[in-house]
Scaffold this motif. Structure first.
Motif, mmCIF file in Angstrom:
data_model
loop_
_atom_site.group_PDB
_atom_site.id
_atom_site.type_symbol
_atom_site.label_atom_id
_atom_site.label_comp_id
_atom_site.label_asym_id
_atom_site.label_seq_id
_atom_site.Cartn_x
_atom_site.Cartn_y
_atom_site.Cartn_z
ATOM 1 N N GLU A 143 50.792 -11.460 -30.031
ATOM 2 C CA GLU A 143 49.663 -12.032 -30.760
ATOM 3 C C GLU A 143 48.349 -11.442 -30.384
ATOM 4 O O GLU A 143 47.475 -11.033 -31.205
ATOM 5 C CB GLU A 143 49.405 -13.526 -30.667
ATOM 6 N N ALA A 144 48.014 -11.063 -29.214
ATOM 7 C CA ALA A 144 46.937 -10.563 -28.710
ATOM 8 C C ALA A 144 47.029 -9.056 -29.188
ATOM 9 O O ALA A 144 46.062 -8.216 -29.531
ATOM 10 C CB ALA A 144 46.878 -10.397 -27.355
ATOM 11 N N HIS A 145 48.200 -8.297 -29.171
ATOM 12 C CA HIS A 145 48.460 -7.002 -29.777
ATOM 13 C C HIS A 145 47.857 -6.944 -31.213
ATOM 14 O O HIS A 145 47.131 -6.040 -31.657
ATOM 15 C CB HIS A 145 49.842 -6.708 -29.383
ATOM 16 N N SER A 146 48.339 -7.932 -31.902
ATOM 17 C CA SER A 146 48.041 -7.960 -33.505
ATOM 18 C C SER A 146 46.489 -8.272 -33.722
ATOM 19 O O SER A 146 45.909 -7.550 -34.576
ATOM 20 C CB SER A 146 48.704 -9.085 -34.151
ATOM 21 N N ALA A 147 46.041 -9.224 -32.660
ATOM 22 C CA ALA A 147 44.644 -9.237 -32.892
ATOM 23 C C ALA A 147 43.627 -8.094 -32.788
ATOM 24 O O ALA A 147 42.697 -7.959 -33.321
ATOM 25 C CB ALA A 147 44.250 -10.526 -32.271
ATOM 26 N N LEU A 148 44.120 -7.612 -31.846
ATOM 27 C CA LEU A 148 43.225 -6.289 -31.290
ATOM 28 C C LEU A 148 43.251 -5.370 -32.621
ATOM 29 O O LEU A 148 42.259 -4.729 -32.704
ATOM 30 C CB LEU A 148 43.806 -5.534 -29.918
ATOM 31 N N ASN A 149 44.536 -5.288 -33.113
ATOM 32 C CA ASN A 149 44.609 -4.238 -34.083
ATOM 33 C C ASN A 149 43.966 -4.441 -35.507
ATOM 34 O O ASN A 149 43.281 -3.900 -35.960
ATOM 35 C CB ASN A 149 46.042 -4.159 -34.263
ATOM 36 N N GLN A 150 43.882 -5.859 -35.727
ATOM 37 C CA GLN A 150 43.125 -6.423 -36.718
ATOM 38 C C GLN A 150 41.692 -6.212 -36.596
ATOM 39 O O GLN A 150 40.828 -5.687 -37.386
ATOM 40 C CB GLN A 150 43.162 -7.903 -36.741
ATOM 41 N N ALA A 151 41.163 -6.584 -35.397
ATOM 42 C CA ALA A 151 39.558 -6.161 -35.105
ATOM 43 C C ALA A 151 39.305 -4.655 -35.128
ATOM 44 O O ALA A 151 38.326 -4.186 -35.709
ATOM 45 C CB ALA A 151 39.425 -6.847 -33.823
#
Length: 566
Positions: free
Chosen positions: A276-284
């Motif tokens: 989830e953190a990996h996905s959130a960083l990529n979205q940002a």
């Protein structure tokens, strides 16, 4: 706005900001912006909220003009530009506060207002990753490194949301990088730190899956921050290092208001999974301009623009005009013929007016021999005393209308009159004078042309008196400019003289300003060039030719030097 509030009017305050920060400021129109050299701000409704926004915007943008290098290429990504903007805003505001401590209150008032009105709300884990990161970075940077107490709760909640969405590892490393904020000394430094933050995000987002899983397992087997295990020690060390960096930097915050609350917030949040953190960083990282929060002072600009009042340019910017030096010296030689006699007569008047004079009084230390006979008839006025009359203490600003309607000789007559009066007053003690022409050199209604400034000799600026007629008649703006100049002077008496053919672009606003300036203690005199202008000015004189010029200039100068301030 009442007639007695001109000293608090936006154009006057904006002019004061411009002088204080050495930044050109322009008031009027509908837009608020900075082009890297000049600050533009619209005329706004006169309310406490509008003044908070306007003055804060002026201070913030003045800091940019003073301290930001606008020539450097910005980041090619929306997130990169956003991070650069947040860090640079904190840096330039800190710099201007260091130079002008009073701006802290002006700038902080904007944040206080935005928080109080709900225009700035704390982030929540339900927000998008780009919003959490953007507003989180803004709140933490401004609270911890710009020391804005109104954002304490915002910073605490942002830290917790960042940890839950992006993970503790990323947030600890982010705080370590932000500890360098107090050491930023240039726009290039801000950009370099922004790039390091982006690289951190990319590094955390691109960790191999197996490395993330191992990291996750290690975190689950370690004690929390309150214990003595390796994670708690590492967290505490990172935060302590960041605090140590802050305390050693100029203007750093002494209290540990951020760290303890952030650790408690982190401990109370359930961390996201690595995926989830990996996905959130990529979205940002892939956020568009629309996904990211609006720049803080762009919001302020939008508010000012929404409250803009239709008006002409009320405060133009000034440009300097050198002119033709050869032609200027020829003009100087011609005008000196008239000004020399005027100077001689005025000096005689001033000397006679200020000369110490004797008079007899009832009490004193020195007898008057020629009046001792009065004692024999019971008249006690036999003592002599001397009284010195006050010398002039006057600031004068001459405005010269060079609009197109002044063509055909009236422009030359007006400039000759201004030069003659400026020359005649130059050697007079206690008198300061400046000359400004309008519109701008190329007819711009949002500019005026400086001819000679206070304390400057006419002979060195004679070329500036060789201008010609052009453009319209933006008299309202020119009057605001001259009024602002006079109100900034320390002389007890302030006089504004306008040489014009009397046809301003906005007649009603020009008359209104004349009345406001008069109610604020500025004396206004209008010199009509081959026309009557009594409808514009309370004191109006008409000049039709050079013979009138000599006679009327003496009358005006005599009034300036000898009349008592009303």
């Amino acid at each position: 706005m009442s007639l007695t509030t001109i000293t608090n009017a936006l154009p006057i305050v904006a002019a004061a900001y411009g002088r204080k920060f050495n930044v050109p400021v322009q008031v009027g129109g509908n837009d608020a912006y900075t082009n890297g050299k000049t600050i533009q701000i619209p005329q706004i409704d006169d309310t406490p909220t509008s003044r908070i926004m306007a003055y804060g915007y002026l201070a913030h943008e003045a800091a940019h003009v003073r301290f930001t290098d606008f020539d450097l290429a910005r980041s090619h990504t929306p997130l990169g530009r956003f991070v650069e903007g947040v860090l640079e805003d904190v840096r330039i505001e800190t710099a201007i506060i260091r130079t002008y401590p009073g701006t802290r209150r002006t700038l902080d008032a904007v944040i206080d207002h935005l928080v109080d009105t709900g225009s700035m709300n704390p982030v929540s884990t339900t927000n998008s990753p780009s919003d959490i990161f953007g507003n989180g970075l803004l709140a933490i940077s401004r609270h911890r490194y710009r020391q804005q107490p109104a954002l304490r709760n915002h910073a605490d909640q942002a830290d917790g949301a960042l940890r839950q969405v992006f993970g503790d590892s990323f947030v600890r490393r982010l705080h370590g990088l932000l500890a360098d904020v107090p050491r930023l000394t240039s726009t290039a430094d801000s950009m370099a730190l922004a790039q390091r933050i982006l690289e951190l995000m990319e590094d955390e987002a691109q960790q191999p899956q197996d490395q993330q899983e191992n990291s996750s397992k290690e975190q689950r087997t370690q004690p929390n921050d309150q214990g003595s295990g390796s994670e708690g020690t590492g967290h505490q060390s990172s935060e302590s290092q960041a605090q140590g960096s802050e305390s050693n930097a100029p203007g750093a915050q002494d209290e540990d208001s951020g760290t303890d609350a952030e650790e408690q917030s982190a401990a109370s949040q359930a961390p996201s999974t690595d995926a989830e953190a990996h996905s959130a960083l990529n979205q940002a990282l892939s956020a568009t301009d629309e996904d990211l929060p609006t720049d803080l002072f762009e919001q302020v600009a939008e508010t000012l623009q929404a409250n803009a009042q239709p008006s002409p340019t009320l405060l133009p910017t000034v440009e300097h005009f050198a002119g033709d030096p050869v032609q200027g010296q020829q003009t100087l030689k011609r005008v000196k013929v008239h000004s020399a006699k005027l100077t001689s007569r005025l000096q005689g008047l001033v000397q006679a007016h200020t000369m110490a004079r004797s008079r007899t009084v009832r009490h004193g230390r020195q007898l008057s021999p020629s009046h001792l006979h009065r004692a024999a008839v019971g008249d006690p006025r036999i003592f002599r005393t001397k009284e010195q009359r006050e010398a002039p203490n006057t600031a004068l600003h001459l405005l010269v209308d060079l609009s197109g309607s002044m063509a055909g000789g009236k422009d030359r007559l007006a400039l000759d009159a201004a030069m003659a009066l400026a020359l005649a007053l130059e050697p007079m003690g206690g008198v300061s004078r400046a000359v400004t022409a309008f519109p701008g050199i190329y007819g711009q209604e949002d500019q005026v042309a400086a001819v000679v400034g206070h304390g400057q000799p006419v002979s060195r600026h004679a070329g500036a008196f060789t201008q010609g007629a052009r453009g319209g008649t933006p008299m309202t703006g020119a009057l605001w400019f001259a009024a602002a100049d006079l109100l900034a002077r320390s002389e007890e008496r302030r006089v504004l003289i306008t040489l014009t053919d009397g046809v301003p672009n906005h007649f009603v606003s020009a008359v209104d300003l004349v009345q406001r300036a008069g109610s604020s203690g500025i004396e206004l005199i209008g010199i009509g060039i081959q026309t009557e202008i009594s409808a514009l000015f309370p004191t109006a004189i008409r000049i039709d030719d050079i013979a009138d010029l000599k006679r009327e200039l003496f009358r005006i100068a005599e009034r300036l030097l000898l009349s008592t301030h009303r």
